[in-house]
Design an enzyme around this catalytic site. Structure first.
Site, PDB file in Angstrom:
ATOM      1  N   GLY A 282     -61.213 -15.947  26.496  1.00 10.44           N
ATOM      2  CA  GLY A 282     -61.534 -14.524  26.511  1.00 10.44           C
ATOM      3  C   GLY A 282     -62.200 -14.082  25.216  1.00 10.44           C
ATOM      4  O   GLY A 282     -61.613 -14.190  24.146  1.00 10.44           O
TER       5      GLY A 282
ATOM      6  N   ASP B 286     -58.837  -7.675  20.288  1.00  4.74           N
ATOM      7  CA  ASP B 286     -58.093  -6.459  20.643  1.00  4.74           C
ATOM      8  C   ASP B 286     -56.878  -6.215  19.770  1.00  4.74           C
ATOM      9  O   ASP B 286     -56.227  -5.188  19.881  1.00  4.74           O
ATOM     10  CB  ASP B 286     -57.633  -6.544  22.099  1.00  4.74           C
ATOM     11  CG  ASP B 286     -56.652  -7.694  22.325  1.00  4.74           C
ATOM     12  OD1 ASP B 286     -56.763  -8.710  21.609  1.00  4.74           O
ATOM     13  OD2 ASP B 286     -55.788  -7.567  23.205  1.00  4.74           O
TER      14      ASP B 286
ATOM     15  N   LEU C  62     -57.760 -19.965  29.665  1.00  5.09           N
ATOM     16  CA  LEU C  62     -56.753 -20.227  28.636  1.00  5.09           C
ATOM     17  C   LEU C  62     -56.071 -18.919  28.258  1.00  5.09           C
ATOM     18  O   LEU C  62     -56.702 -18.010  27.694  1.00  5.09           O
ATOM     19  CB  LEU C  62     -57.401 -20.875  27.420  1.00  5.09           C
ATOM     20  CG  LEU C  62     -58.101 -22.219  27.678  1.00  5.09           C
ATOM     21  CD1 LEU C  62     -58.699 -22.766  26.391  1.00  5.09           C
ATOM     22  CD2 LEU C  62     -57.149 -23.218  28.309  1.00  5.09           C
TER      23      LEU C  62
ATOM     24  N   LEU D  51     -52.576 -23.326  25.588  1.00  9.60           N
ATOM     25  CA  LEU D  51     -52.640 -24.419  24.624  1.00  9.60           C
ATOM     26  C   LEU D  51     -51.259 -24.685  24.038  1.00  9.60           C
ATOM     27  O   LEU D  51     -50.477 -23.748  23.840  1.00  9.60           O
ATOM     28  CB  LEU D  51     -53.631 -24.080  23.506  1.00  9.60           C
ATOM     29  CG  LEU D  51     -55.102 -23.906  23.917  1.00  9.60           C
ATOM     30  CD1 LEU D  51     -55.917 -23.417  22.727  1.00  9.60           C
ATOM     31  CD2 LEU D  51     -55.676 -25.205  24.448  1.00  9.60           C
TER      32      LEU D  51
ATOM     33  N   ASN E  24     -54.025  -7.388  20.019  1.00 12.66           N
ATOM     34  CA  ASN E  24     -52.860  -7.295  20.914  1.00 12.66           C
ATOM     35  C   ASN E  24     -52.637  -5.896  21.493  1.00 12.66           C
ATOM     36  O   ASN E  24     -51.534  -5.583  21.943  1.00 12.66           O
ATOM     37  CB  ASN E  24     -51.586  -7.751  20.200  1.00 12.66           C
ATOM     38  CG  ASN E  24     -51.337  -9.236  20.413  1.00 12.66           C
ATOM     39  OD1 ASN E  24     -52.039  -9.887  21.172  1.00 12.66           O
ATOM     40  ND2 ASN E  24     -50.341  -9.765  19.731  1.00 12.66           N
TER      41      ASN E  24
END
Length: 325
Positions: A279, A283, A259, A305, A285
């Site tokens: 995952g 982080d 995903l 999704l 991003n």
């Protein structure tokens, strides 16, 4: 008042001691005159105490009434209404509007200190608002509790204790979800802490379902494993598939659907034969698109999704571990 009470009590105790001592030495009862005199003295002391107490109490009462007149006047009719029955949402909104109007009038008539700063005035208004709206918050809490109780009547939801008896192997739900924890070396310690809490929450939510899905945590090790061993006692006994091996070692690449927000494939339905990977990566991003790149490199399928179809958001559509909508 405390000193006055103690003084009167000591005087009365002295009278009683004198009477007892007189009885002990004479060996007979006190005469009727002595009893009468002792009683009269006691009544005089009691009357004096009551008069002084009434005066002191009336002064305190006046001070209390004066202080109360300074405090904001809140309409308490809403409390009575909340106790009589369940208010509708329209009635609750009308009550809130009434509080808003009364608070505006209260602030207009409030005497702020002359030397107060702009920031200090804003903080003071915030505190005054909190105290002013406290009765309404209690009313709204009671209304929500009554609604929840009324909606829950007749429902037979399983208890939390009973839900703990449901196991993955006995579950009719065979859908497999895997949290990929292969990003351990790319996260800071504070991000590892957040990830461990999110994994724990995933487990807790799934554990209390009547038919829990098959939850896998892959490539568990490194800092994440150390964190969970140190701060989450008994996590090795969780009814969950915890593996040290990676996704590609446990499942066939053609069976894995990763995903990713960057994927062009929109996920509209689940396939029981597939493994849907998320995952395990907190982080903020700083490594945008890394999950997608790894999925493509490993030969995994990928999908995203349909978040934007159901939610209007101003922030990222990342589907890393425990996305917050």
């Amino acid at each position: 008042q405390h000193y006055f009470i103690q003084s009167n009590l000591s005087v009365m105790e002295t009278k009683v001691d004198d009477a007892c001592e007189l009885k002990h030495h004479t060996g007979s009862l006190l005469s009727a005159d002595a009893d009468k005199q002792t009683l009269e003295d006691g009544l005089k002391i009691n009357d004096s105490f009551n008069n002084n107490f009434i005066v002191e109490n009336s002064e305190n009462k006046n001070e209390t009434e004066t202080s109360k007149s300074i405090e904001p006047q809140v309409n308490n009719e809403s409390r009575d209404e909340g106790k009589k029955g369940i208010l509708s949402q329209e009635e609750l909104d009308a009550e809130h509007k009434k509080y808003e109007d009364e608070f505006v009038v209260y602030i207009e008539n409030y005497q702020f200190p002359e030397d107060i700063s702009k920031n200090g005035k804003r903080k003071l208004i915030k505190n005054l608002r909190y105290e002013f709206f406290r009765p309404f918050k209690r009313l709204a809490h009671r209304v929500r509790a009554k609604r929840k109780k009324a909606e829950g009547e007749g429902k037979s939801e399983p208890s939390r204790k009973r839900c703990k008896t449901y196991s993955l192997k006995d579950s009719q739900n065979k859908l497999r979800i895997a949290i990929d924890c292969s990003y351990d070396d790319l996260m800071l310690d504070k991000d590892i802490t957040k990830l461990s809490s999110q994994v724990q929450r995933c487990y807790s939510i799934n554990r209390h379902k009547e038919n829990p899905l098959q939850l896998h945590v892959t490539q568990m090790g490194g800092k994440l494993l150390n964190r969970m061993e140190k701060h989450m006692d008994g996590f090795t006994n969780w009814d969950i598939h915890i593996k040290r091996e990676s996704l590609i070692e446990l499942f066939k690449p053609e069976d894995v659907v990763y995903l990713c927000a960057e994927s062009e494939n929109l996920l509209t339905d689940f396939d029981a034969d597939k493994v849907y990977a998320i995952g395990g990566f907190v982080d903020h991003n700083s490594h945008k698109g890394l999950s997608y790149q790894r999925a493509v490199a490993a030969g995994f399928g990928h999908a995203r999704l349909p978040i934007d179809s159901f939610f209007y958001t101003f922030y990222t559509k990342s589907v890393n571990c425990m996305p917050r909508f």
